[in-house]
Design an enzyme around this catalytic site. Sequence first.
Site, short mmCIF file in Angstrom:
data_model
loop_
_atom_site.label_atom_id
_atom_site.label_comp_id
_atom_site.label_asym_id
_atom_site.label_seq_id
_atom_site.Cartn_x
_atom_site.Cartn_y
_atom_site.Cartn_z
N GLU A 122 0.86 -1.19 0.00
CA GLU A 122 0.00 0.00 0.00
C GLU A 122 0.89 1.24 0.00
O GLU A 122 1.99 1.23 0.56
CB GLU A 122 -0.90 -0.01 1.26
CG GLU A 122 -1.76 1.24 1.38
CD GLU A 122 -2.86 1.13 2.44
OE1 GLU A 122 -2.96 0.07 3.10
OE2 GLU A 122 -3.62 2.10 2.60
N ASN A 147 -6.67 1.56 2.76
CA ASN A 147 -7.40 2.80 2.97
C ASN A 147 -6.96 3.89 1.99
O ASN A 147 -7.74 4.76 1.62
CB ASN A 147 -7.19 3.30 4.41
CG ASN A 147 -7.76 2.33 5.44
OD1 ASN A 147 -8.58 1.49 5.12
ND2 ASN A 147 -7.31 2.44 6.69
N ASN A 182 -12.16 -1.00 -0.99
CA ASN A 182 -11.49 -1.50 0.21
C ASN A 182 -12.29 -1.18 1.46
O ASN A 182 -12.68 -0.02 1.67
CB ASN A 182 -10.10 -0.85 0.34
CG ASN A 182 -9.38 -1.28 1.61
OD1 ASN A 182 -8.99 -2.44 1.73
ND2 ASN A 182 -9.22 -0.36 2.56
N GLU A 183 -12.56 -2.19 2.27
CA GLU A 183 -13.19 -2.02 3.59
C GLU A 183 -14.30 -0.97 3.57
O GLU A 183 -14.32 -0.04 4.38
CB GLU A 183 -12.13 -1.67 4.64
CG GLU A 183 -11.15 -2.80 4.86
CD GLU A 183 -10.23 -2.61 6.06
OE1 GLU A 183 -10.15 -1.51 6.62
OE2 GLU A 183 -9.58 -3.60 6.45
N TYR A 242 -6.82 -8.81 11.79
CA TYR A 242 -5.55 -8.51 12.45
C TYR A 242 -5.66 -8.93 13.90
O TYR A 242 -6.72 -8.78 14.52
CB TYR A 242 -5.26 -7.01 12.37
CG TYR A 242 -5.00 -6.50 10.97
CD1 TYR A 242 -3.76 -6.69 10.36
CD2 TYR A 242 -6.00 -5.84 10.24
CE1 TYR A 242 -3.52 -6.21 9.07
CE2 TYR A 242 -5.76 -5.37 8.95
CZ TYR A 242 -4.52 -5.56 8.37
OH TYR A 242 -4.27 -5.11 7.09
N GLU A 297 -6.32 -9.24 3.64
CA GLU A 297 -5.49 -8.57 4.66
C GLU A 297 -5.50 -9.46 5.89
O GLU A 297 -6.57 -9.72 6.46
CB GLU A 297 -6.03 -7.19 5.02
CG GLU A 297 -5.83 -6.16 3.91
CD GLU A 297 -6.16 -4.73 4.35
OE1 GLU A 297 -5.97 -4.40 5.55
OE2 GLU A 297 -6.60 -3.96 3.48
O1 AHR Z 1 -3.05 -2.70 6.32
C1 AHR Z 1 -3.30 -1.50 6.99
C2 AHR Z 1 -4.73 -1.01 6.81
O2 AHR Z 1 -5.59 -1.91 7.47
C3 AHR Z 1 -5.28 -0.98 5.41
O3 AHR Z 1 -4.97 0.21 4.75
C4 AHR Z 1 -6.75 -1.09 5.64
O4 AHR Z 1 -7.41 -1.68 4.54
C5 AHR Z 1 -6.88 -1.86 6.92
O5 AHR Z 1 -7.74 -1.26 7.80
#
Ligand code: AHR
Length: 501
Positions: free
Chosen positions: A27, A72, A172-173, A244, A292
Amino acid sequence: MIRAHLTIDPHFTVGPINRRLFGSFVEHLGRCVYDGIYEPSHPTADAEGFRTDVVELVRELGVSTVRYPGGNFVSGYRWEDGVGPREERPRRLDLAWHSTETNEIGLDEFASWLKKVDGELMYAVNLGTRGVLETLDVLEYANLSSGTHWSDKRIANGQTEPHDIRMWCLGNEMDGPWQLGHSTAEDYAQLAATTAAAMRQIDPELELVVCGSSGASMPTFGEWERVVLEKTYDNVDFISCHAYYEPKDGDYASFLASGVNMDRFIEAVVATADSVKAVVRSDKTINISFDEWNVWYQSRYNDVDKITDVQSWPVAPRLLEDSYSVVDAVVFGSLMISLIRHADRVTSASLAQLVNVIAPIMTEPGGPAWRQTTFYPFSLTSRLARGTALELKLDSPTYETAEYGDVSLVDAVATHDDNGTTIFAVNRSLTEEVTLEVDTRALAGVSRAEAISLFDDDIHAANTLDDQDRVSPRENASVEIGEGTVKVTLPPVSWTVLTLA
Ligand code: AHR
């Protein structure tokens, strides 16, 4: 002595291991691109300004697909800013990361870098603040041979051959309130459906990823997937998952069980996708792009919010530069086990991210590049997980966790091809070693067995600029081949790969 028992039979399969499971993510964030893969003044830089020491490490890591350019970041991105003569490219504010984007690197440069690492481009489009037309423009620029406005521009920019991008992420998201232009499931579903249908007019064979939830703990999780898939089912191939993990309040027992959460997340999304399949009466099956995933100490730093003066948002600041320990690498390895266990439905995955930003590879400007602890489970799994993922019978003692209840002390997955069988295992115990006994009778004779383990007396040990090789995997000499069995001792808080030939 604590024992766990594993029975392997190559006739019981989950599904083929798709190389796209070993994807990653670059990114425009922090020092991932600038001062990461790209640093023209670095002693190892090639003619295009890419660090060749980083290229070598990325190749060693064994990365397949690479998602780009966000994240993001993509929701405020104009892709046209990053193509054409460099001196004409605008500097822009990047609202996602409070940074200044110079646009020195864009689609053409990134595609060129990917050739050096033998990677496949997975391109994310901006459906946050842009829409159908801009997506069609970038598709035309990237994939059409010639004879149209954007394809001829690409040729004029020196790229005679199309990039032929197969995988496209539709935003994305889009469920996340932090996302520029985030929306309701209904609004996003409509935009994604229209965009996907339009893209398919240019190329019906594209592989399209629609946004799922940005995490299983989002309040809209489940309902979001249902609404989005009901609208887009016929025109997309994948739904995305993002996850995550980090230890909360020092609860390492739960942290080590993060794979349980990933398993449940995947299984819930599969169930939702299959229920929509029935509702829309489709023959097609939607798979997961887990695009991700990682360990990320989100609560440790709040570094983006510290960049407040909009007149001086920095270029490539140090953001999200987590230093990974042994325990992080063990959790990381267990997340890869979870992905492989679902190889029939998770057919693409991207480790977020690749260099400097929550990454397996770190660099210093003008200085070295080195491997974090998480580099090793990724590179070894990418190299050794071959053929087909197997269904296993695992009997393991359990331990209690605050977050997930009773959890298996050992977790494992196996893959098999004509060259042999590979078992990936973690021991989640904070204190006890476990002997893993593998029943190999169905494998028709094991003549060689070798194990490599990642562990350390100090579970917080990490590889740093000053001590780049503090932690690395070592041969596990405890392996014993018996009559129809192979035994290996798994140290506490360890990740192990056992290869049987
Ligand atoms: O990987 C970091 C961020 O985590 C990314 O930009 C986003 O898609 C997610 O929230």
